[in-house]
Enzyme design. Structure first.
Site, PDB file in Angstrom:
ATOM      1  N   ARG A 106       0.847  -1.192   0.000  1.00  0.00           N
ATOM      2  CA  ARG A 106       0.000   0.000   0.000  1.00  0.00           C
ATOM      3  C   ARG A 106       0.881   1.239   0.000  1.00  0.00           C
ATOM      4  O   ARG A 106       1.953   1.259   0.613  1.00  0.00           O
ATOM      5  CB  ARG A 106      -0.930   0.033   1.216  1.00  0.00           C
ATOM      6  N   GLU A 156      -4.573   7.266  -5.247  1.00  0.00           N
ATOM      7  CA  GLU A 156      -4.673   6.647  -6.572  1.00  0.00           C
ATOM      8  C   GLU A 156      -6.020   6.950  -7.210  1.00  0.00           C
ATOM      9  O   GLU A 156      -7.034   6.996  -6.503  1.00  0.00           O
ATOM     10  CB  GLU A 156      -4.468   5.130  -6.442  1.00  0.00           C
ATOM     11  N   HIS A 190      -0.435   0.105  -9.787  1.00  0.00           N
ATOM     12  CA  HIS A 190      -1.175  -0.796  -8.881  1.00  0.00           C
ATOM     13  C   HIS A 190      -1.665  -2.036  -9.628  1.00  0.00           C
ATOM     14  O   HIS A 190      -2.859  -2.356  -9.628  1.00  0.00           O
ATOM     15  CB  HIS A 190      -2.355  -0.068  -8.237  1.00  0.00           C
TER      16      HIS A 190
END
Length: 314
Positions: A232, A261, A282
């Site tokens: 994360r 994000e 990601h």
């Protein structure tokens, strides 16, 4: 049964058939803004969300919703306390992306140590075509064998990374939680990152781990160390990392996750232009096989709920 998938674009590469077997009444929304959540969830029995936030305001107006399925392991996008107050069950899925994350972790590591990304760019820019020898070695290439990897987080993902690391001849250092007594088989957090050639992050983001790796920690690391974060974004202080890369406090970093994000132009890692940083959007979790496993587990969560069971309830 009526199901709404609020951010379908994040799982559309997987096999939806397990959900279609439960009901043909599935509303697919590629993306859902905060202003659209209530409208799209009203009248639904089950909500599936990956990262769309469902807060107290929305939950208080969703009288028909019985179950929220988080299409991920982390649960911070749903107000769990409010969901419980309104009698709405919440489930998540764990372990589905292990193989995908391990693969991406090592893909990033090999890119960093072999400078593969720079050699690919050079080939596209006609550097090889104009080389005086059969090869050109403008960027250093290092092997992983014999290096030490500190694992920050030793759940399913950390253990799987450790297993793969061992196969490549990497020695693993299992970090203890920061400022905690050291358990058997683990190493104090500061010692782990100070002795590591590779620091790989695989822990959840919470109050204990927010900005876990910041200015102090980068000063402890070797100047030859590389950092990989596929966990994360908020676990690594992004401003401190950009500074550490720019001033050669550490050698390089590969980051798959950011604190906000999608990535923001103002993020210091987005702004950083050095070749010793790799950014990916990601995607460590997102192999086709991983997403299909995720969908299957969500379908099993829904079936269990319909049968009065408490599978993966959070």
């Amino acid at each position: 049964m009526k199901i709404a998938i609020l951010d379908y674009a994040t799982i559309e590469n997987g096999d939806l058939s397990p959900l279609n077997a439960l009901t043909q009444n599935i509303a697919l929304f590629d993306n859902t803004t905060p202003a659209q959540v209530i409208e799209r969830c009203q009248g639904m029995d089950v909500i599936i969300t990956n990262k769309v936030v469902i807060d107290q305001t929305a939950l208080s107006q969703l009288s028909t919703v019985k179950l929220i399925c988080i299409a991920a392991t982390g649960t911070n996008n749903v107000d769990l306390v409010a969901a419980k107050q309104h009698g709405i069950a919440v489930t998540n899925v764990a372990g589905y992306s292990t193989a995908s994350v391990v693969q991406h972790t090592f893909a990033l590591l090999f890119n960093l140590l072999g400078n593969t990304h720079q050699y690919i760019a050079d080939c596209h820019n006609n550097q090889w075509q104009h080389a005086s020898h059969f090869c050109f070695l403008d960027h250093p290439i290092d092997e992983v064998a014999g290096l030490k990897m500190a694992l920050i987080g030793y759940g399913d993902l950390g253990r799987a990374v450790a297993k793969a690391a061992t196969a490549f001849g990497i020695e693993t250092l299992i970090s203890e939680r920061k400022n905690s007594p050291v358990r058997d088989g683990r190493i104090a957090f500061d010692d782990a990152i100070a002795n590591a050639d590779i620091v790989s992050v695989h822990c959840p983001l919470n109050q204990e781990t927010e900005n876990l790796i910041s200015t102090r920690e980068f000063k402890l690391m070797k100047s030859s160390a590389v950092l990989i974060n596929t966990a994360r974004g908020g676990i690594v202080d992004e401003s401190a990392l950009a500074h550490a890369l720019q001033t050669n406090q550490i050698k390089a970093a590969a980051i798959d996750v950011l604190s906000k994000e999608p990535a923001q132009d103002s993020n210091p890692l987005v702004q950083y232009q050095g070749s010793n940083l790799l950014l990916t959007p990601h995607i460590a979790w997102a192999s086709k096989q991983s997403i299909s496993r995720l969908i299957k587990q969500i379908a099993l969560n829904i079936s269990a709920f319909e049968n009065g069971e408490t599978r993966n309830r959070v």
